[in-house]
Enzyme design. Structure first.
Site, PDB file in Angstrom:
ATOM      1  N   GLU A  95     -63.603  38.232 -20.103  1.00  0.00           N
ATOM      2  CA  GLU A  95     -62.829  36.976 -20.042  1.00  0.00           C
ATOM      3  C   GLU A  95     -63.660  35.807 -20.568  1.00  0.00           C
ATOM      4  O   GLU A  95     -63.144  34.919 -21.245  1.00  0.00           O
ATOM      5  CB  GLU A  95     -62.350  36.729 -18.605  1.00  0.00           C
ATOM      6  CG  GLU A  95     -61.355  37.808 -18.173  1.00  0.00           C
ATOM      7  CD  GLU A  95     -60.859  37.590 -16.769  1.00  0.00           C
ATOM      8  OE1 GLU A  95     -61.559  38.026 -15.830  1.00  0.00           O
ATOM      9  OE2 GLU A  95     -59.796  36.988 -16.593  1.00  0.00           O
ATOM     10  N   ALA A 139     -67.440  39.405 -12.892  1.00  0.00           N
ATOM     11  CA  ALA A 139     -67.728  38.602 -11.698  1.00  0.00           C
ATOM     12  C   ALA A 139     -68.648  39.404 -10.788  1.00  0.00           C
ATOM     13  O   ALA A 139     -68.638  40.637 -10.821  1.00  0.00           O
ATOM     14  CB  ALA A 139     -66.428  38.278 -10.982  1.00  0.00           C
TER      15      ALA A 139
HETATM   16  C1  TC6 Z   1     -62.793  36.295 -10.325  1.00  0.00           C
HETATM   17  C2  TC6 Z   1     -62.113  36.263 -11.674  1.00  0.00           C
HETATM   18  C3  TC6 Z   1     -61.703  37.597 -12.199  1.00  0.00           C
HETATM   19  C4  TC6 Z   1     -62.830  38.465 -12.523  1.00  0.00           C
HETATM   20  C5  TC6 Z   1     -63.031  39.577 -11.806  1.00  0.00           C
HETATM   21  C6  TC6 Z   1     -64.100  40.506 -12.168  1.00  0.00           C
HETATM   22  O1  TC6 Z   1     -64.828  40.362 -13.116  1.00  0.00           O
HETATM   23  S1  TC6 Z   1     -64.265  41.805 -11.124  1.00  0.00           S
HETATM   24  C7  TC6 Z   1     -65.584  42.770 -11.834  1.00  0.00           C
HETATM   25  C8  TC6 Z   1     -65.139  43.479 -13.046  1.00  0.00           C
HETATM   26  N1  TC6 Z   1     -66.193  44.346 -13.514  1.00  0.00           N
HETATM   27  C9  TC6 Z   1     -66.217  45.633 -13.223  1.00  0.00           C
HETATM   28  O2  TC6 Z   1     -65.329  46.181 -12.610  1.00  0.00           O
HETATM   29  C10 TC6 Z   1     -67.415  46.395 -13.712  1.00  0.00           C
HETATM   30  C11 TC6 Z   1     -68.058  47.114 -12.559  1.00  0.00           C
HETATM   31  N2  TC6 Z   1     -69.255  47.807 -12.965  1.00  0.00           N
HETATM   32  C12 TC6 Z   1     -69.240  48.973 -13.638  1.00  0.00           C
HETATM   33  O3  TC6 Z   1     -68.210  49.486 -14.028  1.00  0.00           O
HETATM   34  C13 TC6 Z   1     -70.551  49.643 -13.879  1.00  0.00           C
HETATM   35  O4  TC6 Z   1     -71.454  49.178 -12.923  1.00  0.00           O
HETATM   36  C14 TC6 Z   1     -71.159  49.378 -15.281  1.00  0.00           C
HETATM   37  C15 TC6 Z   1     -70.302  50.087 -16.334  1.00  0.00           C
HETATM   38  C16 TC6 Z   1     -71.229  47.899 -15.583  1.00  0.00           C
HETATM   39  C17 TC6 Z   1     -72.594  49.947 -15.328  1.00  0.00           C
HETATM   40  O5  TC6 Z   1     -72.578  51.285 -14.937  1.00  0.00           O
HETATM   41  P1  TC6 Z   1     -73.930  52.075 -14.630  1.00  0.00           P
HETATM   42  O6  TC6 Z   1     -73.547  53.469 -14.347  1.00  0.00           O
HETATM   43  O7  TC6 Z   1     -74.900  51.784 -15.700  1.00  0.00           O
HETATM   44  O8  TC6 Z   1     -74.527  51.401 -13.330  1.00  0.00           O
HETATM   45  P2  TC6 Z   1     -73.915  51.334 -11.840  1.00  0.00           P
HETATM   46  O9  TC6 Z   1     -72.448  51.409 -11.854  1.00  0.00           O
HETATM   47  O10 TC6 Z   1     -74.647  52.274 -10.986  1.00  0.00           O
HETATM   48  O11 TC6 Z   1     -74.293  49.844 -11.439  1.00  0.00           O
HETATM   49  C18 TC6 Z   1     -75.647  49.417 -11.336  1.00  0.00           C
HETATM   50  C19 TC6 Z   1     -75.753  48.426 -10.219  1.00  0.00           C
HETATM   51  O12 TC6 Z   1     -75.039  47.243 -10.583  1.00  0.00           O
HETATM   52  C20 TC6 Z   1     -74.097  46.920  -9.569  1.00  0.00           C
HETATM   53  N3  TC6 Z   1     -72.943  46.297 -10.209  1.00  0.00           N
HETATM   54  C21 TC6 Z   1     -72.272  46.736 -11.280  1.00  0.00           C
HETATM   55  N4  TC6 Z   1     -71.309  45.869 -11.611  1.00  0.00           N
HETATM   56  C22 TC6 Z   1     -71.376  44.851 -10.707  1.00  0.00           C
HETATM   57  C23 TC6 Z   1     -70.636  43.663 -10.537  1.00  0.00           C
HETATM   58  N5  TC6 Z   1     -69.644  43.315 -11.363  1.00  0.00           N
HETATM   59  N6  TC6 Z   1     -70.965  42.879  -9.518  1.00  0.00           N
HETATM   60  C24 TC6 Z   1     -71.955  43.197  -8.690  1.00  0.00           C
HETATM   61  N7  TC6 Z   1     -72.702  44.320  -8.815  1.00  0.00           N
HETATM   62  C25 TC6 Z   1     -72.406  45.125  -9.817  1.00  0.00           C
HETATM   63  C26 TC6 Z   1     -73.777  48.249  -8.917  1.00  0.00           C
HETATM   64  O13 TC6 Z   1     -73.260  48.065  -7.626  1.00  0.00           O
HETATM   65  C27 TC6 Z   1     -75.135  48.904  -8.918  1.00  0.00           C
HETATM   66  O14 TC6 Z   1     -75.871  48.345  -7.848  1.00  0.00           O
HETATM   67  P3  TC6 Z   1     -76.952  49.199  -7.033  1.00  0.00           P
HETATM   68  O15 TC6 Z   1     -76.208  50.414  -6.537  1.00  0.00           O
HETATM   69  O16 TC6 Z   1     -78.004  49.556  -8.046  1.00  0.00           O
HETATM   70  O17 TC6 Z   1     -77.385  48.288  -5.961  1.00  0.00           O
END
Ligand code: TC6
Length: 717
Positions: A103, A61
């Site tokens: 999901e 999300a």
């Molecule tokens: C509602 C129903 C239930 C569902 C809930 C969910 O899914 S909850 C979500 C569950 N998902 C997670 O918890 C996954 C969260 N994400 C991660 O764990 C890591 O970002 C990664 C492994 C995807 C990539 O790692 P990497 O080291 O290659 O890169 P990086 O970490 O530096 O990120 C790069 C840029 O992308 C941005 N951004 C990233 N994800 C999101 C997002 N979901 N959204 C928005 N933005 C996001 C991040 O802020 C950054 O922005 P910036 O600073 O450039 O402006």
């Protein structure tokens, strides 16, 4: 958005497009809904593949949308609609399938991934649960036991592990989209009932209740006070015991509670803070995007005590060759024995095959002459460190970066004895250095952007959260810790016991209260620093005021009595023996405190947990405001990341500065004023920045940087 294309033949390809991680924003969700409709309506389409642009399936999300009102099609019905499609739908997973991304894939009938892909349901780390059906579909797919592990920890799994668990149907080293296309063509027309996870029973072990109870008590213990892990277990209990539709209802209820909780906001703030601190900037204008880091392949560590050994391991794990130097023969012999075993253990823990770096041990400082970067980790004594830096300046080739692991000494003073002060920075690790995530990168007035960039990049390679901070006694973390410890000691003078103080802090969410922590790290560490500062020691009068400020000699007196903490088997608590770990209250300490109070004419009063929290935490927060005011930290996110990753601040409370915003800046100011006005609590004078923020209507924490910059321009700070 999501792109729809018809591949030659009969396969529809839906490509999520929302850089950088194809998060499921409103536009992407709308795009998917429209594309699925199109595929359904097109009689020529017999099967569908969903993939992500740029080699990333989906990061879940869109977390940024959580802060505002939700718009666009909701995820749950969107995923149900995909599952209900009567043509086979496969997810082609490259890069990541996390949270809502996985999901979505669980709603597809098949999942095919590239071998380097990473999957997981990390919602719990954001204060949520897999609320788009993940808490009900995953256990039906892989069984309750495995789903409990994945969902309550939020850990990422490799494609290989996901295949073994049964999350994936196939894994390839080649193009996952091509394989998925080929695969769905081959299964077109086959029955899909058994592929719809919502229709399957949830495989459970026979002792399901005892398993759920065990996991529940484990998560409560692991993250005290955190709501999301508890809700995850509750959702999985529903998956195990209820039909799918009722399980989904339970998931929805739990998600609504979590979504509106302060904890989810705090954890999402912590997620973004971790990323904000990587985009460092210095008061000079140098920053992450205009400075060039050097790539280090050969480094040295000087001093092989506890910290030095951990740093050697952290460096070696990145593949860097390390020269590990210790001039004391006994210490060197021990380190040569212990470090390779530490390296092996840590590599195993991180699932690395063999530790890639090469370590050579030496007792001769001359052996560092060829390295590109040195990290000094000798005893915390300025004259010793100066000696080492002078020596390094003469031994190392010009251009070598010289770093100190000091926990609070003046970096500029160290830089001054070298030929290139621009190449000197602090790299303050936290014990154990190969495990703890935090790294304070300390820049002095003369540190070059290149030196800061290199230290920050090296930290990233070591898997650390690096935070660039200015040079002042204690830098950020330890500077804030000082007033916190002071208040804890004052509370003992006023009537509290170490247990009462620790219990209040542990109830707040710290893994360990302040006195338990002192016992663990050794009371003599602070004692030595206070002796060096002339606050205690022979010839210093035993009063409760030193150097013009209220002072508690209680910790000094504990050390004088030989109670140094766990290492001596006695400290603020008693242990089974030297090195013992289980703290028990000690009647000796009660008598010691009573005697002390009587000697100083102090009358013990009853102290509430609320007062303990206010006195300790607000003192720490107040110093945080002073630090922002002094530009030692660039923003509140930097302070919060330091406290969450280095000092055990409960992540679900965001960090001290975020917490201040949650409590209300006006309230913090009012309580600081209240305690400050008390005649015997003189250290809680509210910071000017806090006052200015309250006067400006207490803007949210995300606006503080801008506010501080404006105030600075107008010389109000
Ligand atoms: C509602 C129903 C239930 C569902 C809930 C969910 O899914 S909850 C979500 C569950 N998902 C997670 O918890 C996954 C969260 N994400 C991660 O764990 C890591 O970002 C990664 C492994 C995807 C990539 O790692 P990497 O080291 O290659 O890169 P990086 O970490 O530096 O990120 C790069 C840029 O992308 C941005 N951004 C990233 N994800 C999101 C997002 N979901 N959204 C928005 N933005 C996001 C991040 O802020 C950054 O922005 P910036 O600073 O450039 O402006």
């Amino acid at each position: 958005m999501a792109r729809y294309s018809r591949l030659p033949g009969s396969v529809a390809l839906i490509t999520l497009h929302n850089p950088p991680v194809n998060a499921l924003s409103a536009a992407v969700r709308q795009g998917i809904v429209d594309a699925v409709q199109r595929a359904l309506k097109d009689p020529k389409v017999t099967s569908v593949v969903i993939c992500g642009q740029n080699g990333k399936f989906c990061g879940g999300a869109d977390i940024r949308e959580f802060a505002g009102p939700m718009s666009g099609p909701p995820l749950v019905p969107m995923i149900h609609a995909i599952e209900a499609v009567d043509k086979p739908v496969a997810a082609a997973i490259e890069g990541v399938a996390l949270g809502g991304g996985l999901e979505l894939a669980l709603g597809c009938h098949y999942r095919i991934a590239h071998s380097k892909a990473v999957l997981g349901l990390p919602e719990v780390t954001l204060g949520l649960l897999p609320g788009a059906g993940g808490s009900q579909r995953l256990p039906r797919l892989i069984g309750l036991t495995a789903a409990l592990d994945l969902i309550t920890t939020g850990r990422h799994v490799s494609a290989a592990e996901a295949l073994k668990l049964g999350i994936l149907d196939q894994v390839t080293d080649n193009n996952a989209v091509d394989l998925a296309v080929e695969f769905v063509r081959s299964v077109a027309g086959q029955p899909l009932d058994s592929r719809r996870l919502s229709t399957l029973p949830c495989p459970c072990p026979p002792d399901v209740d005892s398993l759920l109870d065990k996991v529940m008590s484990k998560v409560r213990q692991r993250s005290r006070g955190a709501l999301a892990p508890v809700a995850c277990v509750q959702a999985l209990r529903a998956a195990a015991s209820l039909p799918y539709a009722q399980g989904m209802e339970k998931e929805r209820e739990l998600m609504a509670t979590l979504f509106n909780s302060g904890q989810a906001r705090a954890l999402q703030y912590a997620f973004f803070s971790q990323r904000v601190v990587g985009k460092w900037s210095l008061p000079s204008g140098a920053s992450w995007d205009n400075s060039t880091a050097r790539t280090i392949s050969k480094a040295a560590v000087i001093g092989l005590g506890t910290m030095g050994r951990g740093i050697v391991v952290a460096l070696a794990l990145t593949g860097i060759s390390v020269v590990a130097v210790e001039t004391q023969e006994k210490q060197l012999a021990e380190a040569s024995r212990v470090v390779p075993a530490m390296l092996q253990r840590e590599a195993g823990r991180r699932r690395l095959a063999t530790p890639p770096g090469v370590i050579s041990f030496s007792s001769n400082l001359q052996d560092v002459s060829e390295v590109e970067l040195v990290i000094e980790a000798v005893f915390e004594d300025m004259s010793l460190k100066l000696q080492v830096f002078k020596h390094l300046a003469s031994v190392c080739r010009p251009g070598t970066l010289l770093c100190s692991n000091t926990s609070g000494l003046d970096i500029d003073q160290l830089a001054a004895v070298t030929q290139s002060p621009g190449l000197v920075v602090g790299m303050h690790f936290f014990a154990p250095a190969h495990v703890m995530k935090l790294l304070e990168v300390v820049y002095g007035p003369r540190s070059s952007p290149e030196a800061v960039a290199t230290a920050m990049q090296l930290g990233k390679r070591m898997g650390k959260v690096g935070v660039a901070v200015g040079n002042c006694p204690g830098f950020v973390g330890n500077r804030m810790l000082k007033p916190y410890l002071e208040q804890a000691n004052f509370l003992l003078e006023e009537g509290a016991t170490p247990q009462q103080v620790d219990e209040a802090l542990e109830e707040f969410g710290f893994p360990m209260g302040v006195f338990r922590m002192s016992d663990l790290s050794g009371l003599d560490v602070g004692w030595r620093i206070r002796k060096e500062a002339g606050l205690t020691g022979p010839g210093v009068e035993s009063t409760r005021t030193r150097q013009g400020r209220r002072y508690s000699p209680l910790p000094d007196q504990m050390c004088e009595a030989g109670r140094l903490g766990q290492k001596t088997g006695k400290g603020w608590y008693q242990y089974d023996g030297p090195g013992g770990r289980v703290a028990r209250s000690d009647p000796w300490v009660d008598i010691f405190l009573e005697t002390y109070r009587a000697e100083h004419g102090l009358v013990a009063r009853s102290i509430t947990p609320e007062e303990i929290l206010e006195r300790c935490l607000y003192a720490l927060i107040n110093e945080g405001f002073n630090i922002l005011q002094d530009a030692v930290a660039a923003g509140p996110e930097d302070i919060d990341a330091i406290y969450v990753f280095g000092y055990g601040w409960p992540r679900h409370r965001g960090g001290p500065m975020f917490h201040a915003g949650q409590v209300g800046l006006g309230r913090i100011l009012e309580r600081l004023n209240h305690h400050h006005s008390h005649p015997d609590v003189p250290h809680l004078k509210p910071s000017t920045l806090l006052r200015r923020l309250v006067a400006a209507g207490s803007p949210p924490v995300q606006k503080w940087r801008e506010f501080i910059n404006k105030e600075r321009v107008h010389s109000q700070l």
